[in-house]
Design a protein around this motif. Structure first.
Motif, PDB file in Angstrom:
ATOM      1  N   SER A 196       0.769  -1.184  -0.116  1.00  0.00           N
ATOM      2  CA  SER A 196       0.052   0.106   0.022  1.00  0.00           C
ATOM      3  C   SER A 196       0.718   1.358   0.044  1.00  0.00           C
ATOM      4  O   SER A 196       0.224   2.386  -0.071  1.00  0.00           O
ATOM      5  N   THR A 226      -3.300  -1.884  -9.680  1.00  0.00           N
ATOM      6  CA  THR A 226      -3.242  -0.632  -8.811  1.00  0.00           C
ATOM      7  C   THR A 226      -2.768   0.736  -9.746  1.00  0.00           C
ATOM      8  O   THR A 226      -2.518   1.579  -8.880  1.00  0.00           O
TER       9      THR A 226
ATOM     10  N   GLN B  54      -5.644   1.326   1.755  1.00  0.00           N
ATOM     11  CA  GLN B  54      -5.296   1.575   0.455  1.00  0.00           C
ATOM     12  C   GLN B  54      -5.585   3.119   0.095  1.00  0.00           C
ATOM     13  O   GLN B  54      -6.611   3.937   0.504  1.00  0.00           O
TER      14      GLN B  54
END
Lengths: 458, 95
Positions: A196, A226, B54
């Motif tokens: 993350s 991502t 996130q």
């Protein structure tokens, strides 16, 4: 940077780079040198130029990959014993994009094993030395990348930044380093640390070089879910407000080296002369960012490093009688002490009974830190901050005391927790000749504006 | 917070790590110092604050489960393992 053309051959650029690598061997920068392949590729590019065929935007430019980037048939050892015998079976997207533009990889460079560290002392191959003072650290974790650029072994190098691993070594060695917006660049084929927070970015000698590298590499990649939709090429060139923030707590910190402080104050004065308004920001939650980071990051490290089991690839312990002892011994023998600390801390903060008190709390603190940045960017375009509290420290000074090493990251980790872009740039030298550095931090997707602003600062 | 021998063993087992006695002594001290540092988060009021896991601002999207060719061959992948036999990875006895 010099690109190969009719007047400058790619072979001459690569030969110069290889010669420089040889001359700087004592700095322990490279974990692998790819002479033959680099020269062969250079010859092909020169032939293309001779025939008048089109070549890439980085034709013949020698560069280095941080050793945690996979690139086919080169070792991707992450400077870790457990990965010492791991010839990459595939190409990282970043290496592929650079090589498709005819850049030439001359080798792979040193890091703290698995990027765990702030000095490159945690490497299985030993530390990389600082480019200005061999008794000092290169910074880390991308120490090899920074020193390779600073000592002119290559024109640019790749890096990864989870908590400052591009910016701090850039500032320790007087080069430019960009930590892009989280998701701006593809991480496919790069050894994961803390997912993350991890971002891949670059080291170069000028902000214009960083701009070109970002144009090439900041792209959506189907292989990295991502990665963000493309934004870099269409970004505005400049910030709208002409207002720059400085963080009061950082500037007034007792730990801030006086020479970095006065260099920053000079920079602030010159910004004012150029018509920028400087705004002092109160960001009281940032002092908790390091604690939150040293919970979230090891938790993700513990999870990401669970894949190193000695079964499918890389190192396998020879001292095992059954499957369970194979796992334990492979990991016990293959990981460096700092890797083990982080795995243990990660499993501690995630374990039953401690999850709420540590991991969940850190995730909530992360929200507060993001809110604090959002509020700041209502008032200012971007924030000028020291990269780290001090210039390069002595080899061995912090390596046996993990908390003092972690404190190196105190001014760099807030950026990663919020997924923001930041650009480290040189701020001149200390009296003793060490490099000083600062960083500009911007809102998400302001990578291009940051690069342009740093150009203007020079 | 002190880490007891038992807690250290438990963490080592969760982590699948074999540790020497010297490593255990070092880790006990290091973990104590690190935990004491990260515990300063207790000073922060996080009541009613949602957690962030996130930062990529995206929502889950479903896609079709299509079969696409792998760029890396089976041979290349098997070549990475220490021991393989008959297209399979060899490991020590499990039972």
């Amino acid at each position: 940077m010099k690109i190969a053309d009719k007047n400058t051959s790619a072979v001459s650029l690569v030969e110069k780079s290889l010669k420089r690598i040889e001359e700087t061997k004592e700095y322990n920068i490279f974990t692998f040198i790819d002479n033959a392949r680099a020269l062969e590729k250079a010859k092909k590019i020169d032939e293309k130029i001779k025939r008048g065929e089109p070549v890439g935007r980085l034709a013949g430019v020698p560069f280095a990959l941080k050793s945690n980037f996979l690139s086919k048939d080169r070792p991707a050892n992450a400077s870790a014993k457990i990965l010492t015998d791991f010839p990459s079976p595939l190409n990282s997207t970043c290496a592929e994009l650079l090589e498709n533009e005819d850049a030439i990889c001359v080798g792979c460079v040193n890091l703290d094993a698995f990027a765990h560290g702030s000095s490159t002392e945690n490497s299985f191959f030993g530390p990389t030395l600082n480019s200005k003072d061999k008794s000092r650290v290169a910074g880390g974790s991308s120490g090899g990348s920074a020193v390779a650029v600073a000592l002119d072994c290559v024109e640019f190098a790749t890096g990864t930044d989870t908590g400052g691993s591009i910016r701090q070594p850039a500032s320790f060695n007087g080069v430019y380093g960009i930590k892009p917006t989280y998701g701006a660049t593809s991480r496919y084929g790069v050894v994961a640390m803390a997912s993350s927070l991890d971002v891949i970015g670059f080291f170069a000698k000028t902000p214009s070089d960083l701009d070109l590298l970002m144009e090439i590499c900041a792209k959506r990649d189907e292989k990295d879910l991502t990665s963000l939709p493309d934004f870099y090429a269409e970004s505005p060139e400049t910030f709208p407000k002409k207002k720059i923030g400085i963080i009061k707590d950082f500037m007034e910190s007792e730990k801030l080296d006086p020479e970095i402080k006065s260099a920053l104050e000079e920079k602030v004065a010159s910004l004012k002369k150029k018509g920028f308004e400087i705004i002092e920001l109160e960001m009281p939650t940032l002092k908790y960012a390091l604690a939150a980071y040293y919970i979230i990051q090891p938790a993700e490290v513990a999870s990401n490093l669970s894949r190193y089991d000695g079964i499918r690839y890389a190192f396998r312990s020879k001292n095992s009688k059954d499957l369970d002892s194979l796992f334990k011994n492979t990991r016990g023998e293959g990981f460096m002490p700092e890797n083990k600390r982080r795995i243990m801390i990660g499993n501690f903060v995630l374990s039953s009974g401690f999850y709420d008190a540590y991991f969940l709390k850190a995730a909530k603190a992360r929200t507060l830190i993001i809110r604090e940045f959002n509020a700041a960017f209502e008032k200012v375009d971007c924030i000028l901050s020291p990269t780290s509290p001090n210039p390069a420290f002595k080899l061995g000074e912090k390596v046996s005391d993990p908390v003092s090493m972690y404190l190196e990251d105190v001014m760099s980790v807030p950026v990663n927790l919020a997924g923001l872009p930041a650009l480290a740039f040189p701020l001149g030298k200390s009296k003793s000749g060490l490099d000083l550095g600062a960083q500009l931090i911007g809102p998400r997707r302001s990578d291009k504006q940051l690069i342009n602003l740093v150009k203007e600062l020079n | 917070m002190d880490i007891t021998e038992k807690e250290l063993e438990h963490l080592a087992s969760l982590s699948n790590l074999s540790l020497s006695e010297t490593e255990k002594t070092g880790l006990k001290k290091d973990l104590k110092n690190i935990i004491s540092y990260i515990s300063q988060l207790d000073e922060l009021d996080v009541e009613n604050v949602p957690p962030t896991y996130q930062v990529f601002e995206m929502e889950n999207v479903w896609r079709d489960d299509e079969i696409k060719p792998m760029e890396t061959s089976r041979e290349d992948l098997l070549a990475l393992t220490v021991e393989s036999f008959d297209n399979q990875i060899k490991v020590p006895k499990v039972l």
